[in-house]
Design a protein around this motif. Structure first.
Motif, short mmCIF file in Angstrom:
data_model
loop_
_atom_site.label_atom_id
_atom_site.label_comp_id
_atom_site.label_asym_id
_atom_site.label_seq_id
_atom_site.Cartn_x
_atom_site.Cartn_y
_atom_site.Cartn_z
N VAL A 255 -5.79 3.38 13.38
CA VAL A 255 -4.66 4.09 13.98
C VAL A 255 -3.52 4.19 12.98
O VAL A 255 -2.95 5.27 12.76
N LEU A 256 -3.22 3.07 12.30
CA LEU A 256 -2.11 3.11 11.35
C LEU A 256 -2.44 4.02 10.17
O LEU A 256 -1.57 4.72 9.65
N GLY A 257 -3.71 4.01 9.76
CA GLY A 257 -4.10 4.89 8.68
C GLY A 257 -3.89 6.35 9.04
O GLY A 257 -3.31 7.13 8.28
N VAL B 223 0.81 -1.24 0.00
CA VAL B 223 0.00 0.00 0.00
C VAL B 223 0.83 1.28 0.00
O VAL B 223 0.55 2.13 -0.84
N PRO B 224 1.78 1.53 0.83
CA PRO B 224 2.20 0.87 2.04
C PRO B 224 1.59 1.54 3.26
O PRO B 224 1.49 2.76 3.30
N ILE B 225 1.21 0.74 4.24
CA ILE B 225 0.70 1.28 5.50
C ILE B 225 1.87 1.62 6.40
O ILE B 225 2.93 1.00 6.29
N PHE B 226 1.66 2.54 7.30
CA PHE B 226 2.75 3.23 8.00
C PHE B 226 4.03 2.44 8.33
O PHE B 226 5.03 2.73 7.72
N PHE C 130 -5.79 7.49 3.74
CA PHE C 130 -7.23 7.77 3.59
C PHE C 130 -7.95 6.53 3.06
O PHE C 130 -9.06 6.21 3.50
N VAL C 131 -7.32 5.86 2.10
CA VAL C 131 -7.96 4.68 1.53
C VAL C 131 -8.19 3.64 2.62
O VAL C 131 -9.26 3.03 2.70
#
Lengths: 520, 543
Positions: free
Chosen positions: B315-317, B256-259, B348-349
């Motif tokens: 939270v990660l988003g 995605v990458p997520i955080f 946001f996604v």
């Protein structure tokens, strides 16, 4: 095969009758005669002069291998009603025989040009490869421990010589000596193991051993059998190069002439594994409680250890040596999975592995020069950019070894994973996947170097290449690696049928004649 | 016209969209360095022209008969239990039939836009590389086309094996694009990209096999079909389901990458050539969020709906949105800045997906589209700047509005679209996400909405320093403005950004039934109501 039937091949073999051995051993007989023919032709060519052999010798050798493959097709559909023949007559043997022949043919093909450059173009090389192949066929196709041992020796002795074939190269001689000493030692283990198993069960015939253990009757020699199995395991573990019996592998693979390395890591390993399957997964199947935990650890340690050590290798040839140890671990998982799927996965993988490994060594040969072997990572820098075909072929082989989609290696690993999960070895499946992940790194590194680093100097790769025959062989290997992914269903079905035949109990014969086994 | 109608209702069109770029890759490689780019351009334009009518012929409620795709299966959840499946243009050709592997592909309202985005960006990328790529052109364009084929395949695959193959197929060309044609630290960036993604996808492979074997053992049938993977008979325990979800989620989160998994992205973006950055930001990142929407959440609804999982995702988003914005604000390198904005937008996604309502999901899909237009535009612009000045450093520029006004206009427009100014796609999509999130998690929405402000905070100073300020350096004075080729790249993007920003209805209409169906499938597959405090173990279906 109506052709062989017309020649008088019986539909059902009974190995109590000596004449039927002719049909059962037809490929081996053809190969033996062919190997002698190669020796004689070479001598007639050269007389008592000391000069390189003619270019027709490798061609003749390939023809012998092709004839053997044709003879091997005579085994298709053949059944054996005798319970105690020395050789197995089943699809498993037919399949593995083809694997050895492919390995030998690729070895001969990629040796063209290489031997001349190193000044070791001698007809003995080709004859020895053929004899080694004969040993593989005997070892992997035997149904008697004594026969397995004879096959092992017929295979190993030519390989000892082949490893040290370049007498002028101290590394080759060193590798040969190391391999010989450790190999002789392991043969001793294996033979002692056979003796103990014979002592415990009362026969060296694998079918008889399987039946005895299968009845579950207490034969009263539990410990003797365990000791026998342990020693046999050591001997086989050495030949398949499973950790911790792998110490000889990197040195022997590294020092040996590269075509021999290709043969050792494919044909020899396949033969040892075929014997491993026949002895442990079939004959000792019902003593699984004793050996499965041990082999489980062998597989786990081999997969993890070999991949970790391969990470640190600066030489591509040594990296491939450790990669072949790692693949022994994957094959052990297939063996442990048991069942028909496990055997079929084993067969499919050994075929894919043979083609991709031999192909990879072909590229190593293409990159070497007159006297020197260019095997360090830096030697490969820029290869992919200056020689796009070599680079692309090597990338395909490496990606296949890593188990990447669109290659045979991926489908093979998937097959093994499937067998492992079905066979209740889910933990090993997870270890296999994690080990593959580690392997991505070192296979990828070669591709990185080939495409993303400039060559050492201008024109460094100018001389890289293979003669036409070798190029064709490597290209064919490349095509097979990709085709086995897209049309994998065909070899898969063949492997499944072959694996099924391994389990098929021989039909009982009325008024069974006296056992043909030597020790019974 | 009958022929065309037949074509766009039939199964062949998707196979064509995958096979044609692959053949084009071969052609580009064979014609040699001199005409590779022209070949690639022709292939790209044909691919785009062929795919565009899909937008108009697409029937939001279209279906395929079950027999065409997957097997007849009475145990399917309600959304799939009818005799039809909600996909169109389906193909189902046996491949490894014994293993239940078929070449199954199909299109719905979610994959439609991803496919169109990919085919739109392809000719633009070829144009963007027209003068940028000078070395080894034929290999470059072959890789680019092969990559496109893989991406289209990922978005239409309805067989988990086929999906995995396409997923990995994307990896190799991208790896070469970064590693061979990239910047100074390209090798490091390429290897990092490859290993991160490969590690994630291997975990997913294990999870796919696990589900496959479970379905096989309870139903006795071997199938990699997307629909069979949702067989309720599989009845995973809560722990199994959580682990499986985690395996899928990790693979997608890396992409995605997520955080915490985002560290490969800035390297890959900065080092990649323009076309590489464009496809990476434009569609490759969306493969991750698409994976969540299509696979991870519907397959394992209990784990995905567990309060813990939702909390972590939210939270990660939010961390992604705010942290990436802060990091972006201090970047001296414009390309790296844009790379970090991707992390923020994709945050946001994630919020939209895990809000689990229609508005949120539609918003997430709209962000995926909008971000796939505005960020590629920014990368194109930076690439054009780089071709003129060989630098991405913000401080090297200034006052470009005076020397190259058209470029400056475009940059301002792209920046506004990226920030999410009303009237651009960014506004509509992020607004929907915030609305959807607010319904379920008002505080999260509150925090996330600061991200819009942050976007202005990092984007505007960059635009100011590059396009305005004083024109100090003489090197910035004598550079040519955008030519016609470059305008041809940017204008389609401008038009689409405005269209979505002003009138998003055609897009929302087409994705609504598919989004509703996905949500319905999840809710029917959910285990009986959970305990208030979210004790996961208590909510597990007992096998």
């Amino acid at each position: 095969m109506s052709f062989f039937a017309a020649l008088g091949r019986p539909e059902v073999l009974d190995l109590a009758r000596q004449t039927h051995y002719f049909w059962a051993l037809l490929p081996e007989i053809v190969l033996t005669l062919g190997a002698m023919l190669v020796l004689i032709v070479d001598v007639i060519h050269k007389g008592d002069r000391s000069e390189p052999s003619r270019g027709s010798i490798p061609v003749l050798t390939l023809a012998v291998l092709a004839a053997t493959a044709l003879a091997n097709t005579a085994l298709f559909g053949l059944r054996d009603v005798s319970a105690n023949g020395m050789v197995a007559v089943d699809g498993f043997r037919t399949f593995t025989n083809f694997v050895y022949l492919v390995a030998a043919a690729l070895c001969i093909a990629i040796s063209m040009g290489y031997l001349e450059r190193r000044g070791i173009m001698k007809g003995e090389f080709h004859a020895l490869v053929l004899f080694a192949t004969l040993g593989m066929m005997l070892m992997g196709g035997s149904r008697d421990l004594i026969m397995t041992f004879i096959g092992l020796e017929v295979m190993s002795v030519p390989i000892y010589v082949l490893v040290g074939f370049d007498r002028m190269d101290p590394r080759s001689s060193e590798a040969s000596l190391k391999y010989f000493l450790l190999g002789a030692f392991s043969s001793g283990f294996f033979l002692y193991g056979i003796a103990l198993v014979f002592g415990a069960v009362g026969s060296t015939n694998l079918t008889y051993i399987a039946e005895t253990l299968g009845t579950g009757t207490d034969h009263g020699h539990e410990r003797l059998l365990m000791a026998g199995m342990a020693l046999t395991l050591v001997g086989l573990g050495f030949k398949v190069a499973a950790i911790p019996f792998h110490m000889w592998t990197p040195d022997a693979y590294d020092g040996a002439p590269t075509p021999v390395t290709a043969l050792m890591s494919t044909g020899v390993k396949a033969a040892a594994f075929a014997a491993f399957v026949r002895i442990f997964a079939v004959a000792f199947a019902d003593a699984g409680a004793q050996w499965v935990p041990v082999v489980w650890w062998l597989a786990a340690v081999t997969m993890v250890g070999a991949n970790l050590v391969a990470l640190t290798q600066g030489s591509v040839k040594r990296m491939l040596a450790y990669s072949s140890i790692a693949h022994a671990g994957y094959l052990l998982v297939a063996l442990l999975s048991g069942g028909d799927t496990g055997k079929a996965a084993f067969l499919f993988y050994i075929l894919a592995y043979t083609v991709m490994t031999a192909g990879a060594f072909g590229i190593v040969i293409a990159n070497s020069r007159d006297g020197e072997e260019r095997v360090t990572l830096e030697d490969y820098a820029g290869l992919g950019l200056e020689k796009p075909w070599l680079g692309a072929a090597f990338s395909i082989f490496l990606l296949s070894l890593a188990g990447f989609p669109l290659t045979a290696g991926f489908l093979g690993k998937l097959y093994i994973l499937r067998a492992a999960v079905e066979g209740g070895q889910a933990q090993l499946a997870v270890i296999l996947v994690l080990a593959s992940l580690v392997s991505y790194f070192y296979y990828l590194r070669v591709i990185v170097v080939m495409y993303m680093r400039p060559a050492r100097s201008e024109g460094w790769h100018a001389g890289a290449g293979l003669p036409l025959a070798a190029r064709t062989a490597v290209l064919a290997a490349c095509v097979v690696v990709v085709a086995m992914f897209f049309a994998g269903a065909v070899p898969m079905r063949w492997a499944e049928q072959s694996a099924l035949s391994l389990w098929r109990q021989p039909a009982p014969v009325a008024a069974s004649p006296a056992p043909a086994s030597l020790f019974r | 016209m009958d022929f065309l109608k037949h074509l766009y209702e039939g199964p062949g069109i998707l196979t064509f969209l995958i096979a044609f770029p692959l053949l084009g890759a071969l052609a580009a490689w064979l014609v040699g360095d001199r005409s590779a780019r022209a070949t690639a351009l022709v292939v790209g334009i044909v691919e785009l022209l062929v795919s565009v009518p899909l937008f108009f012929t697409f029937d939001p409620t279209g279906t395929c008969p079950q027999s065409v795709i997957g097997r007849q299966n009475e145990g399917l959840p309600f959304a799939f239990s009818q005799l039809t499946v909600p996909f169109q243009n389906c193909t189902d050709a046996p491949w490894f039939a014994d293993w239940g592997i078929h070449f199954r592909i199909g299109l719905d309202g979610i994959s439609l836009f991803m496919v169109l985005l990919t085919t739109l960006l392809l000719p633009l990328m070829v144009l963007g590389s027209w003068t940028y790529i000078r070395d080894r052109q034929r290999t470059f364009y072959a890789m680019l086309l092969a990559l496109t084929a893989g991406v289209v395949g990922v978005f239409v695959a309805l067989d988990m094996f086929v999906f995995y193959v396409f997923w990995e197929l994307v990896l190799i060309p991208m790896y070469f694009l970064i590693g061979v044609w990239g910047g100074k630290e390209r090798v490091y960036a390429a290897v990092k990209f490859f290993l991160y993604t490969a590690a994630g996808s291997l975990l997913m492979l294990v999870a796919i096999l696990y589900v496959y074997f479970r379905v096989h053992s309870v139903t006795g049938m071997s199938s990699f079909s997307y629909f069979d993977f949702m067989n309720p008979l599989a009845a995973f325990s809560a722990r199994e389901e959580a682990l499986l979800f985690l395996a899928f989620a990790l693979a997608f989160a890396v992409k995605v990458p997520i955080f915490p998994f985002h560290t490969w992205l800035p390297h890959a973006h900065v080092q990649a050539p323009t076309a590489g950055s464009v496809i990476l930001a434009g569609v490759l990142l969306k493969m991750g969020t698409y994976g969540f929407i299509r696979f991870a959440v519907p397959f394992f609804p209990d784990a995905a709906h567990a309060p813990g999982a939702v909390k972590w995702a939210m939270v990660l988003g939010v961390i992604g949105i705010i942290y990436a914005a802060m990091v972006a604000a201090v970047q001296p390198n414009a390309k790296k800045l844009v790379a970090y904005t991707s992390v923020a937008h994709l945050g946001f996604v994630i919020l939209g997906i895990f809000a689990y309502n229609l508005i949120g999901l539609q918003g997430a899909l709209m962000v995926m589209i909008g971000h796939g237009l505005s960020t590629p535009m920014l990368f194109f612009l930076l690439g054009m700047l780089y071709e003129r000045r060989h630098s991405y450093e913000i401080e090297d520029f200034g006052g470009l509005a005076a020397s190259i006004p058209v470029f400056a206009t475009m940059l301002v427009f792209a920046a506004m679209a990226s920030i999410g100014l009303p009237g651009t796609s960014g506004f509509v999509s992020e607004f929907l996400v915030l609305l959807g999130t607010f319904k379920t998690h008002p505080y999260v929405a509150l925090l996330a909405s600061t991200g819009v402000i942050f976007a202005a905070y990092y984007m505007l100073p960059m635009v100011q320093k590059v396009a305005f300020n004083a024109l100090r350096s003489p090197a910035n004075r004598d550079i040519p403005d955008l030519d016609r080729r470059e305008l041809a790249i940017l204008l389609p993007l401008v038009v689409l950004i405005l269209w979505i920003g002003i009138y998003p209805k055609p897009f929302l209409d087409r994705m609504e039934p598919a989004a509703l169906r996905l949500l319905a499938t999840q809710s029917t597959r959910l285990a009986p109501p959970m305990q208030p405090m979210g004790d996961v173990a208590a909510a597990a279906p007992n096998p």
